[in-house]
Design a protein around this motif. Structure first.
Motif, mmCIF file in Angstrom:
data_model
loop_
_atom_site.group_PDB
_atom_site.id
_atom_site.type_symbol
_atom_site.label_atom_id
_atom_site.label_comp_id
_atom_site.label_asym_id
_atom_site.label_seq_id
_atom_site.Cartn_x
_atom_site.Cartn_y
_atom_site.Cartn_z
ATOM 1 N N HIS A 48 -12.088 -11.290 -45.913
ATOM 2 C CA HIS A 48 -11.966 -12.705 -45.517
ATOM 3 C C HIS A 48 -10.998 -13.462 -46.427
ATOM 4 O O HIS A 48 -11.257 -14.574 -46.873
ATOM 5 C CB HIS A 48 -13.333 -13.401 -45.512
ATOM 6 C CG HIS A 48 -14.324 -12.730 -44.621
ATOM 7 N ND1 HIS A 48 -14.240 -12.754 -43.251
ATOM 8 C CD2 HIS A 48 -15.429 -11.986 -44.913
ATOM 9 C CE1 HIS A 48 -15.245 -12.066 -42.728
ATOM 10 N NE2 HIS A 48 -15.980 -11.586 -43.718
ATOM 11 N N THR A 49 -9.869 -12.830 -46.696
ATOM 12 C CA THR A 49 -8.844 -13.455 -47.522
ATOM 13 C C THR A 49 -7.493 -13.370 -46.819
ATOM 14 O O THR A 49 -7.243 -12.467 -46.020
ATOM 15 C CB THR A 49 -8.716 -12.770 -48.901
ATOM 16 O OG1 THR A 49 -8.385 -11.395 -48.713
ATOM 17 C CG2 THR A 49 -10.001 -12.891 -49.697
ATOM 18 N N ILE A 50 -6.628 -14.317 -47.164
ATOM 19 C CA ILE A 50 -5.237 -14.261 -46.731
ATOM 20 C C ILE A 50 -4.347 -14.447 -47.949
ATOM 21 O O ILE A 50 -4.655 -15.243 -48.845
ATOM 22 C CB ILE A 50 -4.921 -15.315 -45.653
ATOM 23 C CG1 ILE A 50 -3.520 -15.079 -45.063
ATOM 24 C CG2 ILE A 50 -5.069 -16.738 -46.183
ATOM 25 C CD1 ILE A 50 -3.229 -15.891 -43.825
ATOM 26 N N VAL A 88 -7.106 -27.032 -49.512
ATOM 27 C CA VAL A 88 -7.456 -25.822 -50.256
ATOM 28 C C VAL A 88 -6.224 -24.921 -50.415
ATOM 29 O O VAL A 88 -6.331 -23.706 -50.522
ATOM 30 C CB VAL A 88 -8.594 -25.043 -49.567
ATOM 31 C CG1 VAL A 88 -9.897 -25.820 -49.657
ATOM 32 C CG2 VAL A 88 -8.250 -24.710 -48.115
ATOM 33 N N THR A 89 -5.057 -25.523 -50.434
ATOM 34 C CA THR A 89 -3.809 -24.770 -50.523
ATOM 35 C C THR A 89 -3.778 -23.892 -51.780
ATOM 36 O O THR A 89 -4.048 -24.358 -52.884
ATOM 37 C CB THR A 89 -2.617 -25.737 -50.538
ATOM 38 O OG1 THR A 89 -2.617 -26.484 -49.315
ATOM 39 C CG2 THR A 89 -1.311 -24.994 -50.681
ATOM 40 N N ALA A 90 -3.478 -22.608 -51.591
ATOM 41 C CA ALA A 90 -3.373 -21.656 -52.697
ATOM 42 C C ALA A 90 -2.632 -20.429 -52.191
ATOM 43 O O ALA A 90 -2.500 -20.217 -50.988
ATOM 44 C CB ALA A 90 -4.758 -21.260 -53.212
ATOM 45 N N ASN A 91 -2.138 -19.604 -53.122
ATOM 46 C CA ASN A 91 -1.413 -18.404 -52.714
ATOM 47 C C ASN A 91 -2.339 -17.346 -52.117
ATOM 48 O O ASN A 91 -1.930 -16.554 -51.271
ATOM 49 C CB ASN A 91 -0.670 -17.803 -53.904
ATOM 50 C CG ASN A 91 0.314 -16.733 -53.477
ATOM 51 O OD1 ASN A 91 1.174 -16.975 -52.640
ATOM 52 N ND2 ASN A 91 0.170 -15.538 -54.035
ATOM 53 N N ILE A 92 -3.593 -17.336 -52.575
ATOM 54 C CA ILE A 92 -4.618 -16.453 -52.016
ATOM 55 C C ILE A 92 -5.800 -17.328 -51.619
ATOM 56 O O ILE A 92 -6.324 -18.076 -52.444
ATOM 57 C CB ILE A 92 -5.074 -15.394 -53.029
ATOM 58 C CG1 ILE A 92 -3.896 -14.537 -53.492
ATOM 59 C CG2 ILE A 92 -6.154 -14.506 -52.424
ATOM 60 C CD1 ILE A 92 -4.250 -13.545 -54.595
ATOM 61 N N ILE A 110 -0.606 -11.835 -45.047
ATOM 62 C CA ILE A 110 -1.484 -10.747 -44.617
ATOM 63 C C ILE A 110 -2.919 -11.241 -44.693
ATOM 64 O O ILE A 110 -3.380 -11.675 -45.758
ATOM 65 C CB ILE A 110 -1.308 -9.489 -45.486
ATOM 66 C CG1 ILE A 110 0.108 -8.912 -45.313
ATOM 67 C CG2 ILE A 110 -2.352 -8.433 -45.105
ATOM 68 C CD1 ILE A 110 0.381 -7.692 -46.175
ATOM 69 N N TYR A 111 -3.599 -11.177 -43.555
ATOM 70 C CA TYR A 111 -5.008 -11.576 -43.473
ATOM 71 C C TYR A 111 -5.866 -10.321 -43.415
ATOM 72 O O TYR A 111 -5.640 -9.441 -42.583
ATOM 73 C CB TYR A 111 -5.243 -12.439 -42.236
ATOM 74 C CG TYR A 111 -6.700 -12.748 -41.957
ATOM 75 C CD1 TYR A 111 -7.525 -13.255 -42.960
ATOM 76 C CD2 TYR A 111 -7.248 -12.543 -40.693
ATOM 77 C CE1 TYR A 111 -8.858 -13.539 -42.716
ATOM 78 C CE2 TYR A 111 -8.577 -12.836 -40.431
ATOM 79 C CZ TYR A 111 -9.386 -13.330 -41.444
ATOM 80 O OH TYR A 111 -10.715 -13.603 -41.196
#
Length: 244
Positions: A209-211, A169-173, A203-204
């Motif tokens: 619930h996002t990084i 699930v690699t992504a910038n966000i 930044i998490y």
């Protein structure tokens, strides 16, 4: 709550200073370092001191463990081993003692785990950057926290696990769903290996619930010049320009 999470400084003080400056401009409630403060670069003591003063908690990385005598690194290739020997000679006693007491793994009250490598047998510093490695952790689904943040590979990879399989699930966000478990590699401050030579940090946000991954430019030439003036092989300097 916002939490700054970063890893793999590798004695690159210029990159670390740029990341700390970024966090000062984008303040978080706390900061977590996932290890490998030393190794590869020209500024081990400066980086240890800066991390001690900045991070809320720091995990033990494999290079940290090697330098402070907590693991046998005789099997490392010559160039990496020579840097660790060099760092062990020049680190202050205070910073050496700090490395010697770092934890392998920490479970955060906000419901996630941080470690340098895999949280399963963390003292072995196993990697999780191939889908096959993530699938090997599926049988441990019930033992895992909702999210595990790791470093070690210097990549920006992420995997979502169900009880049946793992998915890239690699992504910038990234947004985390409640019914899955996640492994998130937060990249490298001081020696990125994803073909982007800028320092990486994250930044998490525990409420959304996002990084989010952030890239920060720094003075690579100055770091390489310092490296060339030390006892460290020039190949580690070339890698900084290429981001590999």
């Amino acid at each position: 709550m916002k939490i700054g999470i970063f890893s793999d400084i590798h004695s690159n003080y210029n990159a670390l200073k740029a990341v700390i400056d970024f966090y000062h401009e984008n303040p978080c409630d706390e900061y977590l370092c996932l290890g490998d403060v030393v190794g590869y670069g020209p500024h081990p003591d400066e980086c240890c001191t800066a991390i001690r003063n900045f991070a809320s908690a720091t995990m033990l990385g494999n290079h940290d463990a090697a330098v402070c005598g907590r693991m046998n690194y005789a099997y490392y290739y010559d160039a990496a081993r020579n840097v660790l020997d060099y760092h062990a000679r020049i680190l202050s006693q205070e910073n050496m003692a700090w490395l010697a007491n770092l934890p392998y793994i920490t479970k955060h009250p906000a419901g996630f785990t941080v470690s340098h490598g895999s949280p399963i047998e963390p003292q072995d510093f196993n990697y999780i950057f191939f889908i096959e490695q993530a699938n090997q952790l599926v049988p441990r689904f019930d033992d895992l926290d909702h999210i595990t943040f790791i470093g070690h590979s210097h990549l920006t990879k992420a995997f979502a696990l169900t009880k049946d399989h793992a998915t890239d699930v690699t992504a910038n966000i990234l947004t985390f769903e409640p019914d899955k478990k996640y492994f998130v590699t937060v990249g490298s401050v001081g020696q990125p290996r994803d073909y982007d030579n800028r320092a990486c940090c994250t930044i998490y946000d525990t409420e959304t619930h996002t990084i989010v991954y952030h890239r920060v430019s720094y003075d690579i030439e100055n770091t390489v010049r310092k490296l060339f003036d030390s006892d460290i092989t020039y190949n580690f300097g070339k890698r900084l320009y290429l981001g590999i």
